[in-house]
Scaffold this motif. Structure first.
Motif, short mmCIF file in Angstrom:
data_model
loop_
_atom_site.label_atom_id
_atom_site.label_comp_id
_atom_site.label_asym_id
_atom_site.label_seq_id
_atom_site.Cartn_x
_atom_site.Cartn_y
_atom_site.Cartn_z
N LYS A 70 0.83 -1.19 0.00
CA LYS A 70 0.00 0.00 0.00
C LYS A 70 0.88 1.25 0.00
CE LYS A 70 -4.13 1.94 1.74
NZ LYS A 70 -5.42 1.54 2.20
N ILE A 71 0.51 2.18 -0.88
CA ILE A 71 1.20 3.46 -0.97
C ILE A 71 0.23 4.52 -0.48
CG2 ILE A 71 2.22 5.15 -2.52
CD1 ILE A 71 2.94 2.81 -4.36
N SER A 72 0.67 5.34 0.44
CA SER A 72 -0.16 6.40 0.99
C SER A 72 0.19 7.72 0.31
CB SER A 72 0.06 6.52 2.50
OG SER A 72 -0.73 7.57 3.02
N VAL A 73 -0.83 8.39 -0.23
CA VAL A 73 -0.65 9.65 -0.92
C VAL A 73 -1.35 10.74 -0.11
CG1 VAL A 73 -1.04 10.93 -3.06
CG2 VAL A 73 -0.61 8.47 -3.13
N VAL A 74 -0.65 11.82 0.20
CA VAL A 74 -1.21 12.92 0.96
C VAL A 74 -1.07 14.20 0.15
CG1 VAL A 74 -1.04 14.28 3.08
CG2 VAL A 74 -0.57 11.83 3.14
#
Length: 103
Positions: A70-74
């Motif tokens: 999982k890649i978290s994008v903010v």
């Protein structure tokens, strides 16, 4: 013996027996796929390039499907109270490399 193949817009260095993860590929589990756009083949120190690779093929077997990490994008904008969080997991296909032949 190893080869450099192009799969899903990326280059992979493969040898016989390797299990690699590539972008999602359509096909049934256990089916065979062959790759012809080979960039380099090294046969015990003898490197083959260009026209030598026109008949070369790499065959692989579909092992199964998987998901990447999982890649978290903010996204954040200063002084506007704007914050957005999005996650992404890439769909992957596992391939087992079978035979590398020069044709």
């Amino acid at each position: 013996m190893y080869a450099v193949i192009k799969v899903g817009g990326k280059q992979q260095r493969v040898t016989t027996g390797d299990v690699i993860e590539v972008e999602r590929t359509k096909g049934d589990e256990g089916s065979e796929i062959s790759f012809t756009p080979i960039l380099v083949v090294d046969d015990d120190g003898n490197t083959h390039l260009g026209k030598d690779l026109e008949k070369a093929t790499v065959s692989a077997k579909l092992v199964g499907d998987a998901k990447g990490e999982k890649i978290s994008v903010v996204k954040y904008k200063n002084k506007t109270r704007y914050t957005r969080h999005v996650g992404h997991r890439q769909q992957l296909t596992k391939l087992e490399v079978g035979d590398i032949s020069l044709g």
